[in-house]
Design an enzyme around this catalytic site. Sequence first.
Site, PDB file in Angstrom:
ATOM      1  N   HIS A  16       0.844  -1.196   0.000  1.00 26.04           N
ATOM      2  CA  HIS A  16       0.000   0.000   0.000  1.00 26.04           C
ATOM      3  C   HIS A  16       0.883   1.251   0.000  1.00 26.04           C
ATOM      4  O   HIS A  16       1.547   1.532   0.982  1.00 26.04           O
ATOM      5  CB  HIS A  16      -0.926  -0.022   1.213  1.00 26.04           C
ATOM      6  CG  HIS A  16      -1.824   1.170   1.280  1.00 26.04           C
ATOM      7  ND1 HIS A  16      -2.837   1.389   0.378  1.00 26.04           N
ATOM      8  CD2 HIS A  16      -1.846   2.234   2.121  1.00 26.04           C
ATOM      9  CE1 HIS A  16      -3.450   2.525   0.670  1.00 26.04           C
ATOM     10  NE2 HIS A  16      -2.859   3.054   1.720  1.00 26.04           N
ATOM     11  N   ASP A  68       0.976   5.130  -0.139  1.00 26.30           N
ATOM     12  CA  ASP A  68       0.247   6.399  -0.057  1.00 26.30           C
ATOM     13  C   ASP A  68       0.982   7.461  -0.865  1.00 26.30           C
ATOM     14  O   ASP A  68       2.149   7.726  -0.572  1.00 26.30           O
ATOM     15  CB  ASP A  68       0.162   6.863   1.397  1.00 26.30           C
ATOM     16  CG  ASP A  68      -0.748   5.978   2.227  1.00 26.30           C
ATOM     17  OD1 ASP A  68      -1.902   5.786   1.813  1.00 26.30           O
ATOM     18  OD2 ASP A  68      -0.295   5.477   3.277  1.00 26.30           O
ATOM     19  N   ASP A 108      -7.742   1.288   2.143  1.00 28.20           N
ATOM     20  CA  ASP A 108      -7.458   2.292   3.169  1.00 28.20           C
ATOM     21  C   ASP A 108      -8.395   3.492   3.246  1.00 28.20           C
ATOM     22  O   ASP A 108      -8.368   4.193   4.258  1.00 28.20           O
ATOM     23  CB  ASP A 108      -5.998   2.763   3.028  1.00 28.20           C
ATOM     24  CG  ASP A 108      -5.445   3.342   4.316  1.00 28.20           C
ATOM     25  OD1 ASP A 108      -5.988   3.012   5.399  1.00 28.20           O
ATOM     26  OD2 ASP A 108      -4.478   4.121   4.276  1.00 28.20           O
ATOM     27  N   ASP A 164       1.632  -1.145   4.492  1.00 30.62           N
ATOM     28  CA  ASP A 164       2.108   0.113   3.916  1.00 30.62           C
ATOM     29  C   ASP A 164       3.561  -0.009   3.457  1.00 30.62           C
ATOM     30  O   ASP A 164       4.431  -0.403   4.243  1.00 30.62           O
ATOM     31  CB  ASP A 164       2.020   1.239   4.963  1.00 30.62           C
ATOM     32  CG  ASP A 164       0.583   1.574   5.322  1.00 30.62           C
ATOM     33  OD1 ASP A 164      -0.338   0.954   4.746  1.00 30.62           O
ATOM     34  OD2 ASP A 164       0.379   2.443   6.198  1.00 30.62           O
ATOM     35  N   HIS A 173      -6.432   9.492  -0.182  1.00 26.99           N
ATOM     36  CA  HIS A 173      -7.112   9.445   1.112  1.00 26.99           C
ATOM     37  C   HIS A 173      -6.304  10.005   2.287  1.00 26.99           C
ATOM     38  O   HIS A 173      -6.761   9.908   3.426  1.00 26.99           O
ATOM     39  CB  HIS A 173      -7.591   8.012   1.397  1.00 26.99           C
ATOM     40  CG  HIS A 173      -6.490   7.001   1.362  1.00 26.99           C
ATOM     41  ND1 HIS A 173      -6.222   6.242   0.247  1.00 26.99           N
ATOM     42  CD2 HIS A 173      -5.586   6.629   2.284  1.00 26.99           C
ATOM     43  CE1 HIS A 173      -5.205   5.448   0.499  1.00 26.99           C
ATOM     44  NE2 HIS A 173      -4.791   5.660   1.728  1.00 26.99           N
TER      45      HIS A 173
HETATM   46 ZN   LIG Z   1      -3.293   4.792   2.755  1.00 24.85          ZN
END
Ligand SMILES: [Zn+2]
Length: 1155
Positions: free
Chosen positions: A177, A179, A291, A428, A573
């Site tokens: 994941h 971000d 998420d 993550d 997000h």
């Molecule tokens: Zn995230």
Amino acid sequence: MKLSRQFTLFGSAIFCVVVFSLYLMLDHLQLDRTKNPSSGSSFPGQLTILQEKIDHLERLLAENNEIISNIRDSVLDLSESVKDSKGSPEVGNQSRVGYPELLASPPLVIPIQQEDCHFAAKPYNKPADGVQMLDVYDLLSFDNPDGGVWKQGFDISYNENEWDTEPLQVFVVPHSHNDPGWLKTFDDYYRDQTQHILNNMVVKLHEDERRRMLWSEISYFSKWWDSIDSQKRDAVKSLIERGQLEIATGGWVMPDEANTHYFAMIDQLLEGHQWLERNVGVKPKTGWAVDPFGHSPTMTYLLKQAGMSNMLIQRVHYSVKKHFAIQKTLEFFWRQTWGKDTTTDILCHMMPFYSYDVPHTCGPDPKICCQFDFKRLPGGRISCPWRVPPQTINDGNVKERALMLLDQYRKKSKLFRTHVVLAPLGDDFRYNEASEWDQQFQNYQKLFDYMNSHPELHVKAQFGTISDYFSALRPAAAVDPVSNTSPLLPVVSGDFFTYADRDDHYWSGYFTSRPFYKRLDRVLESHLRAAEILFSLALASVQKANKWNDFPSLENYKLLTEARRNLGLFQHHDAITGTGKDWVVVDYGTRLFHSILNVKRVMANSAHWLVLKDKGAYIHSSSMPLLQMDDVQPAQDALPRKMVLKLSTRPRSLVIYNPTEQDRWSVVTVYVNTPRVRLQTASGHAVTAQVSAVWEETTRFLILLQNLPTCPRQLSFVAQVPALGLTVYRLTEAVELRTVPVDYTFLKQHEELSVDSAEPFRVDIPQDDSLPISIENPLIKIWCSATTGLMEVIKYKEGGVEHKVEVGFVWYGTTSNRDKSGAYLFLPDGEAKAYTPNHAPVIRVTKGVVFSEVTTTYQHVTHTLRLYNVQGIEGQSVEISNTVDIRGEFNREIAMRITSDLNSSDRFFTDLNGFQIQPRRTMAKLPLQANFYPMTTMAYIQESGVRLTLLTAQSLGVSSLKSGQLEVIMDRRLMQDDNRGLGQGVQDNKITANLFRLLLEKRSETFKPEWSYPSLLSHITSMYLNHPVIPMVVSPNYDSLTFAPLSPLRAALPCDVHLVNLRTIQAKEGAGPSHEVALILHRRGFDCEFSNRNMGLLCSTTQGKLPMGKLFSELSVQSVTPASLSLMHTLDGGRSQEEIQLKPMEIRTYRVQLR
Ligand SMILES: [Zn+2]
């Protein structure tokens, strides 16, 4: 003055005749239809006649509009000449604010076809096995008992022989994941982690073809792709072809689903998919959202329209997860609330446990699952918090470890209705080191080999991608490939807000966190859309004129591409949610800020070509542009300021762009250096303009009108701009006062308040300041308290209905418990407390010919209520603007609360992503913070006969805690982290401008809480609020050129059809534009139980039909190819369609060639 009135009356009389004849025609048409109630599919001939009549009516309507606007122009002209003959208006005369009729747009009854009303009127048809989320909320007790090892769940047991006939099939899905910004900026994450993950992926997946990997964020993937050589690119392509690497969703980011507007959700999906098509040639099949902090059916709808058939969600309230697990409904067809059949259904998997990390994905016991996260092997950087470490798998322990893991898989499978189990394996920024690839893949392979080589275990375990999983699930759940239905899986409708991950920790804080940037996001959205449309129109026109090489198409297209990507990035997000680190917020803000500047350039460059009367005189100069925007934002964290236009006796031109698909009368305000202005249309008609003072924010407690002759002034007037068109106005410095100055009244005179009366304004400070204040326009009158300046009563003049609608402000604090409010969480210290200012507020009442307003200045908020003197859309609602500043506060949140006399009980309605309405219930069994929901564009309450809607120009958290109330959190300042990984509070508050409109509507029908739609007026008011008209100033260097207004559409679009975008598609080669555009249309669902008389709507409805061949006035449509939402798939329907038709609520994309 008298003479002017007579002319106006004369004009009104003509136009009444016109309207009446139109009404008669309509009536006639209506009669025809009722006489033949059976006319329909069995009578194609009659249908054609009806269609012809409608077409005829539309033409008449258009002609009528033209006649009306001519009359209006003549009336304006006549009244102006009357004024001219009399010299300046009587300054100081009471009657000078008395001619709103000059600004009136025609009163019309809009023909809404009965067929177009059926959609919203039909009852919600819940399938027999259907689940409606609002019912689930009624059912649940939200008691949160301790569930044992699965804390928020229950004990799971099974029989050893359950899989004897059908073996358990396990798909372990490795994922990472990433971000695009959170604790680090997008670029820093890429440099430190993401590029290594992707580089290692190429090597490690090639080592063993049984290995799999899932990727979803194209923002990162494309950045990495740009850095690798062609050999590596080929290696990646072969991984994708072999099914080892799956791109899931394929959006630019994994967007937030609460604060995002559907325009930006679509745009980032389109950007990701277009990039994939050009570079990799892959079409994602499955949505992957582990998420986002709660899930919206709008995302579901968009994925479905983009051609995806499966999706996965994770962050859902723990009580809902538990309920779904008990019912075994964690896999379901997610259907839109209006869905009558399976058309909108998408197969959805809801992850059952607390998180998407390894401890919470293999089965119910995190202490066991953690032992199968081999990155946590002893000696590594991370370990298991349950204090039992993983063991490297070897011959000695493989049996014991495999059985232990299989037990978890079996338990997990008991929550589902098939024998197929999904076990995501990631977290993550995982798989950044080569050693982690080895640890995970080698150890798991040994476990799989053991399981698969022991038939008595009745299991087949393997690495898989998310689509591998769904491919196995579909036949296992007996999903019919044609009808897309399953006897095993239920249908679910509704949304998954508001998310709680444990206890009373509701994630409703992020609906408001960093509101400055939530507003900035909306500004970029509206500017990007406006620039895309104007650029596409200009490009087609340039092409038609064979001037392709003269126009800076490549340069502008690059600016658009960058803006799409910056806007896309902000939908992430941790971006629009306001949950990033301070410096990450600055990075996002800087990107938004630069892109706003850039798309303004694109708009000015495009308008330059389009507005030029003699195209032969076109010369592009980037150093000396023809047009400039009239506002400037000085920095990424500052509010925009208006530029002051220096006027002289030589006329200056002002170009006004209407980015909406409806003809429009809207108020435009520009700053000028003199009150003596002559304002004219391009054809020389004089236009009434209001002049008012510019008030500085710093004059909070000391207001001076000194030095007036040199101060900038606000010049406001009603501009008439055709749909997607440009209008030209000319401003000249006049010798005498030709504008109409406003009158000021100051109330609650503060000791420090000093107002110097100065020409041309009349300033009044009444001795008796206890009487209520009122302002009005031709349609509405509002009364405000003389002590607080805040609204108390609103009256709609037609019908004379008055309602108590009190606006007020309240504070929330945070709890004294260990866990406090932060960027994500809202944990208030009980109910809100009334806002009690330290100083009496300064109240300024402005009354003018174009608008009237009441501005109240408190320490933390400057609040303005404004009424526009326009009889059209702009005059139907009260504009509310709040400039909020809570930078000096400590753990406080400020909310605006509207308290009305409506008996709305515990029901209210909020929009989801500006796309659909979700009914809500305020529940006493839930804590206060659980009753807050995201509001992207509107929220409303209603009782039988009345609806009160708050429309918003930025996403914020909203609730209705008591009957008759609507409450919106405007800003929050929180001194601590809320333990969700961010590691800081929210203390970087800015001076933030929030903009709203309040609309009170009469509704003729009773109240159906299961579903709801806004009225057409509400839709269009929301569009006006979110897409204001854009003034552009012609540089004085070009005053020799002549400009012509632009009306690119032959007629405005139907009232219920919204042009989401007209986005030029990138050329196959290079970074420039192609000759094709993506035309994205949305047919809005609307409720007909509202009056549409005198609402100022200048459009009709057509059952979603659009005559493509007759859409544009000068440009012609060469071809129309229906496509999936993001252009990934070409749909049936052939080329060059003459007419297209949309179903209610449908969003459709067409590939269009314009010339
Ligand atoms: Zn995230």
